[in-house]
Design a protein around this motif. Sequence first.
Motif, PDB file in Angstrom:
ATOM      1  N   SER A 204      60.451  50.604  48.220  1.00 24.64           N
ATOM      2  CA  SER A 204      60.523  49.802  49.461  1.00 24.64           C
ATOM      3  C   SER A 204      59.132  49.309  49.813  1.00 24.64           C
ATOM      4  O   SER A 204      58.143  49.993  49.543  1.00 24.64           O
ATOM      5  CB  SER A 204      61.001  50.647  50.639  1.00 24.64           C
ATOM      6  OG  SER A 204      62.096  51.403  50.279  1.00 24.64           O
ATOM      7  N   PRO A 205      59.065  48.134  50.461  1.00 26.01           N
ATOM      8  CA  PRO A 205      57.747  47.634  50.878  1.00 26.01           C
ATOM      9  C   PRO A 205      57.018  48.690  51.710  1.00 26.01           C
ATOM     10  O   PRO A 205      57.622  49.322  52.572  1.00 26.01           O
ATOM     11  CB  PRO A 205      58.086  46.411  51.722  1.00 26.01           C
ATOM     12  CG  PRO A 205      59.450  46.000  51.282  1.00 26.01           C
ATOM     13  CD  PRO A 205      60.162  47.247  50.838  1.00 26.01           C
ATOM     14  N   PHE A 206      55.750  48.884  51.414  1.00 23.32           N
ATOM     15  CA  PHE A 206      54.938  49.902  52.087  1.00 23.32           C
ATOM     16  C   PHE A 206      54.436  49.302  53.399  1.00 23.32           C
ATOM     17  O   PHE A 206      53.752  48.276  53.397  1.00 23.32           O
ATOM     18  CB  PHE A 206      53.782  50.283  51.170  1.00 23.32           C
ATOM     19  CG  PHE A 206      52.976  51.437  51.667  1.00 23.32           C
ATOM     20  CD1 PHE A 206      53.508  52.719  51.681  1.00 23.32           C
ATOM     21  CD2 PHE A 206      51.671  51.252  52.099  1.00 23.32           C
ATOM     22  CE1 PHE A 206      52.764  53.802  52.126  1.00 23.32           C
ATOM     23  CE2 PHE A 206      50.912  52.329  52.554  1.00 23.32           C
ATOM     24  CZ  PHE A 206      51.462  53.607  52.565  1.00 23.32           C
ATOM     25  N   VAL A 207      54.801  49.931  54.500  1.00 26.23           N
ATOM     26  CA  VAL A 207      54.480  49.352  55.809  1.00 26.23           C
ATOM     27  C   VAL A 207      53.248  50.017  56.414  1.00 26.23           C
ATOM     28  O   VAL A 207      53.157  51.241  56.481  1.00 26.23           O
ATOM     29  CB  VAL A 207      55.688  49.470  56.767  1.00 26.23           C
ATOM     30  CG1 VAL A 207      55.336  48.923  58.144  1.00 26.23           C
ATOM     31  CG2 VAL A 207      56.886  48.717  56.184  1.00 26.23           C
ATOM     32  N   VAL A 208      52.293  49.188  56.799  1.00 26.99           N
ATOM     33  CA  VAL A 208      51.043  49.678  57.380  1.00 26.99           C
ATOM     34  C   VAL A 208      50.782  48.968  58.698  1.00 26.99           C
ATOM     35  O   VAL A 208      51.368  47.924  58.974  1.00 26.99           O
ATOM     36  CB  VAL A 208      49.849  49.426  56.428  1.00 26.99           C
ATOM     37  CG1 VAL A 208      50.052  50.138  55.096  1.00 26.99           C
ATOM     38  CG2 VAL A 208      49.638  47.936  56.183  1.00 26.99           C
ATOM     39  N   GLY A 209      49.914  49.551  59.503  1.00 28.74           N
ATOM     40  CA  GLY A 209      49.554  48.908  60.756  1.00 28.74           C
ATOM     41  C   GLY A 209      48.206  48.227  60.617  1.00 28.74           C
ATOM     42  O   GLY A 209      47.238  48.858  60.195  1.00 28.74           O
ATOM     43  N   VAL A 210      48.147  46.929  60.914  1.00 27.55           N
ATOM     44  CA  VAL A 210      46.876  46.221  61.026  1.00 27.55           C
ATOM     45  C   VAL A 210      46.998  45.342  62.276  1.00 27.55           C
ATOM     46  O   VAL A 210      47.884  45.585  63.100  1.00 27.55           O
ATOM     47  CB  VAL A 210      46.525  45.413  59.743  1.00 27.55           C
ATOM     48  CG1 VAL A 210      45.017  45.123  59.689  1.00 27.55           C
ATOM     49  CG2 VAL A 210      46.870  46.198  58.477  1.00 27.55           C
ATOM     50  N   TRP A 211      46.198  44.334  62.452  1.00 31.10           N
ATOM     51  CA  TRP A 211      46.225  43.560  63.704  1.00 31.10           C
ATOM     52  C   TRP A 211      47.600  43.074  64.126  1.00 31.10           C
ATOM     53  O   TRP A 211      47.943  43.134  65.302  1.00 31.10           O
ATOM     54  CB  TRP A 211      45.241  42.378  63.656  1.00 31.10           C
ATOM     55  CG  TRP A 211      43.838  42.869  63.618  1.00 31.10           C
ATOM     56  CD1 TRP A 211      42.945  42.723  62.607  1.00 31.10           C
ATOM     57  CD2 TRP A 211      43.181  43.654  64.611  1.00 31.10           C
ATOM     58  NE1 TRP A 211      41.763  43.373  62.894  1.00 31.10           N
ATOM     59  CE2 TRP A 211      41.891  43.946  64.126  1.00 31.10           C
ATOM     60  CE3 TRP A 211      43.555  44.146  65.860  1.00 31.10           C
ATOM     61  CZ2 TRP A 211      40.971  44.702  64.855  1.00 31.10           C
ATOM     62  CZ3 TRP A 211      42.647  44.894  66.589  1.00 31.10           C
ATOM     63  CH2 TRP A 211      41.375  45.165  66.083  1.00 31.10           C
ATOM     64  N   PRO A 212      48.426  42.566  63.195  1.00 25.94           N
ATOM     65  CA  PRO A 212      49.730  42.064  63.662  1.00 25.94           C
ATOM     66  C   PRO A 212      50.719  43.174  64.001  1.00 25.94           C
ATOM     67  O   PRO A 212      51.866  42.886  64.318  1.00 25.94           O
ATOM     68  CB  PRO A 212      50.246  41.262  62.459  1.00 25.94           C
ATOM     69  CG  PRO A 212      49.207  41.316  61.404  1.00 25.94           C
ATOM     70  CD  PRO A 212      48.219  42.360  61.764  1.00 25.94           C
ATOM     71  N   GLY A 213      50.311  44.448  63.950  1.00 31.23           N
ATOM     72  CA  GLY A 213      51.273  45.541  64.102  1.00 31.23           C
ATOM     73  C   GLY A 213      51.781  45.890  62.713  1.00 31.23           C
ATOM     74  O   GLY A 213      51.027  45.786  61.737  1.00 31.23           O
ATOM     75  N   ASN A 214      53.046  46.268  62.621  1.00 27.21           N
ATOM     76  CA  ASN A 214      53.568  46.637  61.307  1.00 27.21           C
ATOM     77  C   ASN A 214      53.441  45.469  60.336  1.00 27.21           C
ATOM     78  O   ASN A 214      53.829  44.341  60.637  1.00 27.21           O
ATOM     79  CB  ASN A 214      55.028  47.077  61.411  1.00 27.21           C
ATOM     80  CG  ASN A 214      55.124  48.492  61.963  1.00 27.21           C
ATOM     81  OD1 ASN A 214      54.117  49.222  61.977  1.00 27.21           O
ATOM     82  ND2 ASN A 214      56.298  48.865  62.426  1.00 27.21           N
ATOM     83  N   SER A 215      52.866  45.772  59.178  1.00 28.78           N
ATOM     84  CA  SER A 215      52.525  44.718  58.222  1.00 28.78           C
ATOM     85  C   SER A 215      52.787  45.214  56.810  1.00 28.78           C
ATOM     86  O   SER A 215      52.936  46.417  56.573  1.00 28.78           O
ATOM     87  CB  SER A 215      51.036  44.366  58.318  1.00 28.78           C
ATOM     88  OG  SER A 215      50.683  44.066  59.648  1.00 28.78           O
TER      89      SER A 215
END
Length: 661
Positions: free
Chosen positions: A261-272
């Motif tokens: 599954s796509p690995f979800v990380v937090g950066v400026w836009p929120g979940n990315s």
Amino acid sequence: MKYRFGHPFPTDAVIRKVALSSGAPAHFSLSREGELVTLSYPLAEEDAVYGLGEQMRGINKRGWHYESWNLDDPIHHEGRTSLYGAHNFFLVWGKECFGAFLDCAGRVEYDVGFTDRNLFTVKAKDFDLYLFEGDSPSAIVREFRALIGRSYIPPKWAFGFAQSRWGYKNEADIREVYEEYRKAGLPLDMLFLDIDYMERFKDFTVDKTRFPDLKAFAAEMKQKNIHLVPIIDAAVKVEEGYPVYDEGIQKGYFCKDASGSPFVVGVWPGNSVLPDMLNPAARKWFGSRYRVLLDMGIEGFWNDMNEPVLFYSQERLQDALRIASETKEITCLADYERVSHTFFGLQNNDGDYRAFYHETENGRVVHEAVHNLYGYNMTRAAAEYFAEYAPGKRFLLFSRSSCVGMHRYGGIWTGDNSAWWSHLLLNLQQLPGLNMCGFLFAGADLGGFGGSTTEELLLRWLALGVFVPLMRNHSNLGSRPQECYRFTRTDVFRNLLGIRYSLLPYLYSEFVRCAFENDMLFRPLAFAYPDDVRARTVEDQLLVGGSLMIAPVYTQNAKGRYVYLPERMKLIRMKAGDRFTEQTLEKGEYYIPVSTEEVVFFLRCGKVLPLARPALNTASLDDKNLTWVKFIERPTAFTLVRDGGTSQIRKEDFETVLVEP
Ligand code: MIG
């Protein structure tokens, strides 16, 4: 000579085929612990170690330990060991002289006489080691640079002055900065757009309420000879209906976790999610997204957050929240530490870099093994697309994170420095290392990114910045505003910026020559005066191109500084315009008074320097009518490059001018 250890991931840093050598590499002794290889080199008292790109702590790297592990470090003080780039070239010089390049996609650790003053060790796994022999450091650097290919050359306008700040949020803000510069008669070529131009930090979108018609605005600014340079971040916002996200998901172009599954990380836009820059198809696709902005007339970009930065991974954040919610009460320090550590450890967590994968030409690879290639390949994605979009045209492109190899596609800025005097010196000390690795187009945030600059610090920093290819004043959201019109002595700023434009024919010509000849634009004195024991330890002066030596002031309230002249030189003082005074000084140590209102530098014996009249921008710079500053006794040749500045430079654009004494 090339040696292989383990199974290196191909980085494409090297552009030539080199056959593997058999036997053990010279100079080092080897030891192994599992896959980890340690190269050891005994340091003699006279040995110096140069290189390692943008790493901190001096031109001579001996005495500290470093790590190539691309990292966002907004407060990089002296105690740190890694910054934004992985620049694994170094040169040992003393009892012998040789260079080494570790072509490695993952972590590399250097102990340069830190644990033991007399021992240099390098630890890594899965890498190719290239060794370079030569008579001099410059010859070794040239050999290495020939192996990794020609350095990126930006358009000529990118050598102008740039104003930037995180916080310009709309067209009105940008216009105001432009107007203020114009009103004050301050030269300017570029204005930067930081993340606020986007719609909720979504790459390749423009917020219509902030920039109703960016295309028209860019055209209007270009008419005024100003280029708008927008930022692009690495991570893409998770949001259904956002075409960049939808397309990337549908094509499987984002990095995935172990389960696919796509690995979800937090950066400026929120979940990315993270575009898979190491998957050739995904890279091509990501590069082609720049088109939206190119079609609006944009000709330059800066790539940010591409270490890549992870504020958190969704998984680790959930864990932290669970631990916090399970802790009903904090009764002892251990409880507190358990909870606080789960939160403090969220950002750029090594465990997260082990938890997602790339689909590469060489199969599926865990991110950790190729971490240092991410920003490089983001920038390559853009550059490769630009070449398709407008063949032969030069675009401005620079990146925060990098690795050797990226120097062919773009430049770099050295990330989030601070408004500290020590970072002015750091700026100077980083330049030779970067040049060794092919990063000629480079610069630091002038005035300092974080914290509060002062008029004096900015003036002194600009007096160095006038010599540096990327000359950009950039600062952090919420910091003290530091545009050149914010202070009392606007006329002094006008003069300093004007001096940059006067120096441009020289800087630009020398930059291009260095790119073509695999030379360094910024050299430590040691490289040019190898037999001079004193010159070999100078850490706060540099040679700029073939003709000049600089010795900027980098302390508060100084009225001048001590300068070492390794030979007879002419001291040149510039205050305003292309006017200057000169004074011949013999070899030796001098206290040189330098006010904040002037740029002081030295012309080497037997050399010349072309000066143009100051200009408001590169478009109106007259490089036909030049004044020559000379320190010569016989006719001397100088190679000028006066091409149009926007298409590929050819050897035919080099003009040899003979200057009479
Ligand atoms: O986490 O885009 O180094 O130049 O202004 C901060 C906002 C993100 C970091 C860059 C800096 C830029 C800022 N960015």
